[in-house]
Design a protein around this motif. Structure first.
Motif, PDB file in Angstrom:
ATOM      1  N   GLN A 145       0.679  -1.232   0.011  1.00 43.68           N
ATOM      2  CA  GLN A 145       0.110  -0.016   0.132  1.00 43.68           C
ATOM      3  C   GLN A 145       0.945   1.262   0.076  1.00 43.68           C
ATOM      4  O   GLN A 145       0.732   2.270  -0.723  1.00 43.68           O
ATOM      5  CB  GLN A 145      -0.964   0.024   1.058  1.00 43.68           C
ATOM      6  N   ARG A 146       2.063   1.255   0.841  1.00 43.38           N
ATOM      7  CA  ARG A 146       3.132   2.428   0.662  1.00 43.38           C
ATOM      8  C   ARG A 146       3.437   2.394  -0.831  1.00 43.38           C
ATOM      9  O   ARG A 146       3.618   3.859  -1.217  1.00 43.38           O
ATOM     10  CB  ARG A 146       4.163   2.014   1.731  1.00 43.38           C
ATOM     11  N   GLU A 147       3.714   1.381  -1.478  1.00 47.91           N
ATOM     12  CA  GLU A 147       4.510   1.750  -2.926  1.00 47.91           C
ATOM     13  C   GLU A 147       3.180   2.282  -3.689  1.00 47.91           C
ATOM     14  O   GLU A 147       3.498   3.147  -4.526  1.00 47.91           O
ATOM     15  CB  GLU A 147       4.491   0.324  -3.515  1.00 47.91           C
ATOM     16  N   ILE A 148       1.898   1.828  -3.667  1.00 49.69           N
ATOM     17  CA  ILE A 148       0.992   2.421  -4.330  1.00 49.69           C
ATOM     18  C   ILE A 148       0.587   3.852  -4.139  1.00 49.69           C
ATOM     19  O   ILE A 148       0.662   4.546  -5.116  1.00 49.69           O
ATOM     20  CB  ILE A 148      -0.512   1.520  -4.139  1.00 49.69           C
ATOM     21  N   ASP A 149       0.591   4.234  -2.826  1.00 50.26           N
ATOM     22  CA  ASP A 149       0.440   5.606  -2.622  1.00 50.26           C
ATOM     23  C   ASP A 149       1.628   6.505  -3.163  1.00 50.26           C
ATOM     24  O   ASP A 149       1.468   7.431  -3.685  1.00 50.26           O
ATOM     25  CB  ASP A 149       0.466   5.849  -1.019  1.00 50.26           C
ATOM     26  N   ASP A 150       2.851   6.055  -2.935  1.00 50.47           N
ATOM     27  CA  ASP A 150       4.297   6.611  -3.346  1.00 50.47           C
ATOM     28  C   ASP A 150       3.876   7.047  -4.816  1.00 50.47           C
ATOM     29  O   ASP A 150       4.273   8.017  -5.302  1.00 50.47           O
ATOM     30  CB  ASP A 150       5.338   6.052  -2.906  1.00 50.47           C
ATOM     31  N   ARG A 151       3.935   5.858  -5.735  1.00 53.40           N
ATOM     32  CA  ARG A 151       3.979   5.773  -7.071  1.00 53.40           C
ATOM     33  C   ARG A 151       2.666   6.467  -7.665  1.00 53.40           C
ATOM     34  O   ARG A 151       3.031   7.358  -8.703  1.00 53.40           O
ATOM     35  CB  ARG A 151       3.766   4.245  -7.397  1.00 53.40           C
ATOM     36  N   PHE A 152       1.600   6.494  -7.010  1.00 53.85           N
ATOM     37  CA  PHE A 152       0.444   7.574  -7.354  1.00 53.85           C
ATOM     38  C   PHE A 152       0.768   8.837  -7.399  1.00 53.85           C
ATOM     39  O   PHE A 152       0.455   9.464  -8.202  1.00 53.85           O
ATOM     40  CB  PHE A 152      -0.833   7.103  -6.832  1.00 53.85           C
ATOM     41  N   GLY A 153       1.541   9.316  -6.368  1.00 57.43           N
ATOM     42  CA  GLY A 153       1.871  10.706  -6.298  1.00 57.43           C
ATOM     43  C   GLY A 153       2.809  11.000  -7.379  1.00 57.43           C
ATOM     44  O   GLY A 153       3.200  12.366  -7.378  1.00 57.43           O
ATOM     45  N   ARG A 154       3.435  10.010  -7.858  1.00 57.67           N
ATOM     46  CA  ARG A 154       4.550  10.337  -8.972  1.00 57.67           C
ATOM     47  C   ARG A 154       3.762  10.004 -10.601  1.00 57.67           C
ATOM     48  O   ARG A 154       4.529  10.064 -11.518  1.00 57.67           O
ATOM     49  CB  ARG A 154       5.706   9.472  -8.910  1.00 57.67           C
ATOM     50  N   GLY A 155       2.515  10.019 -10.355  1.00 57.83           N
ATOM     51  CA  GLY A 155       2.056   9.742 -11.776  1.00 57.83           C
ATOM     52  C   GLY A 155       1.937   8.163 -12.168  1.00 57.83           C
ATOM     53  O   GLY A 155       1.581   8.169 -13.458  1.00 57.83           O
ATOM     54  N   LEU A 156       2.247   7.333 -11.205  1.00 55.37           N
ATOM     55  CA  LEU A 156       2.200   5.967 -11.874  1.00 55.37           C
ATOM     56  C   LEU A 156       0.928   5.391 -11.141  1.00 55.37           C
ATOM     57  O   LEU A 156       0.472   5.411 -10.133  1.00 55.37           O
ATOM     58  CB  LEU A 156       3.515   5.159 -11.386  1.00 55.37           C
ATOM     59  N   HIS A 157       0.230   4.430 -11.914  1.00 54.58           N
ATOM     60  CA  HIS A 157      -0.832   3.848 -11.404  1.00 54.58           C
ATOM     61  C   HIS A 157      -0.590   2.155 -11.394  1.00 54.58           C
ATOM     62  O   HIS A 157       0.278   1.604 -11.977  1.00 54.58           O
ATOM     63  CB  HIS A 157      -1.909   3.804 -12.433  1.00 54.58           C
ATOM     64  N   PHE A 158      -0.870   1.836 -10.181  1.00 50.95           N
ATOM     65  CA  PHE A 158      -0.949   0.292  -9.851  1.00 50.95           C
ATOM     66  C   PHE A 158      -1.469  -0.640 -11.031  1.00 50.95           C
ATOM     67  O   PHE A 158      -2.979  -0.298 -11.420  1.00 50.95           O
ATOM     68  CB  PHE A 158      -1.581   0.043  -8.753  1.00 50.95           C
ATOM     69  N   VAL A 159      -1.006  -1.522 -11.817  1.00 52.49           N
ATOM     70  CA  VAL A 159      -1.707  -2.063 -12.621  1.00 52.49           C
ATOM     71  C   VAL A 159      -1.731  -3.712 -12.525  1.00 52.49           C
ATOM     72  O   VAL A 159      -2.575  -4.182 -13.277  1.00 52.49           O
ATOM     73  CB  VAL A 159      -1.097  -1.929 -14.138  1.00 52.49           C
ATOM     74  N   GLY A 160      -1.227  -4.160 -11.285  1.00 59.49           N
ATOM     75  CA  GLY A 160      -0.914  -5.685 -11.239  1.00 59.49           C
ATOM     76  C   GLY A 160       0.173  -6.152 -10.296  1.00 59.49           C
ATOM     77  O   GLY A 160       0.566  -5.344  -9.694  1.00 59.49           O
ATOM     78  N   ASP A 161       0.155  -7.295 -10.459  1.00 55.59           N
ATOM     79  CA  ASP A 161       1.203  -8.000  -9.471  1.00 55.59           C
ATOM     80  C   ASP A 161       1.936  -9.027 -10.537  1.00 55.59           C
ATOM     81  O   ASP A 161       1.504  -9.285 -11.486  1.00 55.59           O
ATOM     82  CB  ASP A 161       0.604  -9.003  -8.643  1.00 55.59           C
ATOM     83  N   TRP A 162       3.298  -9.407 -10.102  1.00 56.74           N
ATOM     84  CA  TRP A 162       3.989 -10.362 -10.545  1.00 56.74           C
ATOM     85  C   TRP A 162       4.762 -11.312  -9.309  1.00 56.74           C
ATOM     86  O   TRP A 162       4.862 -10.688  -8.345  1.00 56.74           O
ATOM     87  CB  TRP A 162       5.094  -9.726 -11.551  1.00 56.74           C
ATOM     88  N   HIS A 163       5.038 -12.532  -9.680  1.00 54.57           N
ATOM     89  CA  HIS A 163       5.919 -13.362  -9.049  1.00 54.57           C
ATOM     90  C   HIS A 163       6.223 -14.347  -9.744  1.00 54.57           C
ATOM     91  O   HIS A 163       5.857 -14.655 -10.791  1.00 54.57           O
ATOM     92  CB  HIS A 163       5.115 -13.768  -7.815  1.00 54.57           C
ATOM     93  N   THR A 164       7.371 -15.215  -9.183  1.00 57.38           N
ATOM     94  CA  THR A 164       8.025 -16.078  -9.825  1.00 57.38           C
ATOM     95  C   THR A 164       7.335 -17.549  -9.332  1.00 57.38           C
ATOM     96  O   THR A 164       6.689 -17.738  -8.316  1.00 57.38           O
ATOM     97  CB  THR A 164       9.560 -16.340  -9.455  1.00 57.38           C
ATOM     98  N   HIS A 165       7.392 -18.720 -10.255  1.00 55.97           N
ATOM     99  CA  HIS A 165       7.276 -20.031  -9.944  1.00 55.97           C
ATOM    100  C   HIS A 165       8.413 -20.816 -10.336  1.00 55.97           C
ATOM    101  O   HIS A 165       9.182 -20.617 -11.392  1.00 55.97           O
ATOM    102  CB  HIS A 165       5.958 -20.417 -10.911  1.00 55.97           C
ATOM    103  N   PRO A 166       8.548 -21.881  -9.628  1.00 51.86           N
ATOM    104  CA  PRO A 166       9.883 -22.813  -9.933  1.00 51.86           C
ATOM    105  C   PRO A 166       9.527 -23.827 -11.005  1.00 51.86           C
ATOM    106  O   PRO A 166       9.758 -25.021 -10.793  1.00 51.86           O
ATOM    107  CB  PRO A 166      10.400 -23.217  -8.735  1.00 51.86           C
ATOM    108  N   GLU A 167       9.046 -23.393 -12.164  1.00 53.77           N
ATOM    109  CA  GLU A 167       8.648 -23.977 -13.369  1.00 53.77           C
ATOM    110  C   GLU A 167       9.245 -23.450 -14.537  1.00 53.77           C
ATOM    111  O   GLU A 167       9.336 -22.187 -14.725  1.00 53.77           O
ATOM    112  CB  GLU A 167       7.307 -24.714 -13.234  1.00 53.77           C
ATOM    113  N   ARG A 168       9.611 -24.143 -15.608  1.00 58.01           N
ATOM    114  CA  ARG A 168      10.097 -23.852 -17.003  1.00 58.01           C
ATOM    115  C   ARG A 168       8.979 -22.769 -17.600  1.00 58.01           C
ATOM    116  O   ARG A 168       9.449 -21.785 -17.850  1.00 58.01           O
ATOM    117  CB  ARG A 168      10.419 -24.753 -17.979  1.00 58.01           C
ATOM    118  N   ILE A 169       7.870 -23.149 -17.616  1.00 61.38           N
ATOM    119  CA  ILE A 169       6.622 -22.306 -18.333  1.00 61.38           C
ATOM    120  C   ILE A 169       5.806 -22.430 -17.166  1.00 61.38           C
ATOM    121  O   ILE A 169       5.012 -23.292 -17.080  1.00 61.38           O
ATOM    122  CB  ILE A 169       6.061 -22.950 -19.529  1.00 61.38           C
ATOM    123  N   PRO A 170       5.485 -21.328 -16.670  1.00 58.08           N
ATOM    124  CA  PRO A 170       4.681 -21.189 -15.282  1.00 58.08           C
ATOM    125  C   PRO A 170       3.177 -20.878 -15.822  1.00 58.08           C
ATOM    126  O   PRO A 170       2.758 -20.589 -16.871  1.00 58.08           O
ATOM    127  CB  PRO A 170       5.065 -19.803 -14.809  1.00 58.08           C
TER     128      PRO A 170
END
Length: 159
Positions: free
Chosen positions: A76-101
């Motif tokens: 939430q702190r990241e969202i608030d900080d980035r919005f103040g700089r004109g950036l919008h939250f568009v989603g999430d990312w994360h890794t999986h331990p598989e070749r094609i996730p």
């Protein structure tokens, strides 16, 4: 840069080189590496959604080989900080331990719930699952509208 046409909407989702580099450097290529993740922030240029920053991973996230639980307060702190700089939250990312996730059931449920509970002007949020193969082959990119049905995007190598 990697571009993804968003269905028949006429929109294009673009991941800039720094974002793709973040995905690449966090791939789980060794058995001891834990899942990593973060948030995606972007700008809108007409029909072009340009993802310019991928945050994370954070020291306060909970991470194992096969699970990733983000620090929600830090997010939430990241969202608030980035919005103040004109950036919008568009989603999430994360890794999986598989070749094609592919996203797990908890991945789908979590982001779908986020779309429904969030106050935002977007039609959908993005989920990127990063696998072991280099991008774009090792990326699974989905769009979530809050209806329980993710829409999988395919990269457009020519964009």
């Amino acid at each position: 840069m990697i571009a993804y046409p968003v269905g028949l909407s006429g929109q294009t989702l673009v991941f800039t080189d720094p974002v793709v580099e973040t995905f690449s450097k966090n791939r789980q290529l060794r058995f001891w590496q834990r899942e990593a993740g973060g948030q995606l922030f972007g700008r809108f240029h007409g029909s072009r959604i340009e993802v310019v920053e991928a945050t994370g991973p954070r020291r306060t996230d909970r991470r194992t080989r096969t699970s990733y639980i983000p620090d929600r307060r830090a997010e939430q702190r990241e969202i608030d900080d980035r919005f103040g700089r004109g950036l919008h939250f568009v989603g999430d990312w994360h890794t999986h331990p598989e070749r094609i996730p592919s996203p797990s059931h908890p991945d789908v449920s979590s982001l779908d719930d986020t779309v429904r509970r969030s106050l935002h002007a977007m039609l959908a949020f993005v989920l990127v699952v990063v696998g072991q193969l280099p991008a774009p082959e090792g990326l699974h990119v989905s769009v979530f509208r809050g209806d329980g049905i993710p829409y999988v995007l395919r990269s457009d190598a020519g964009a």
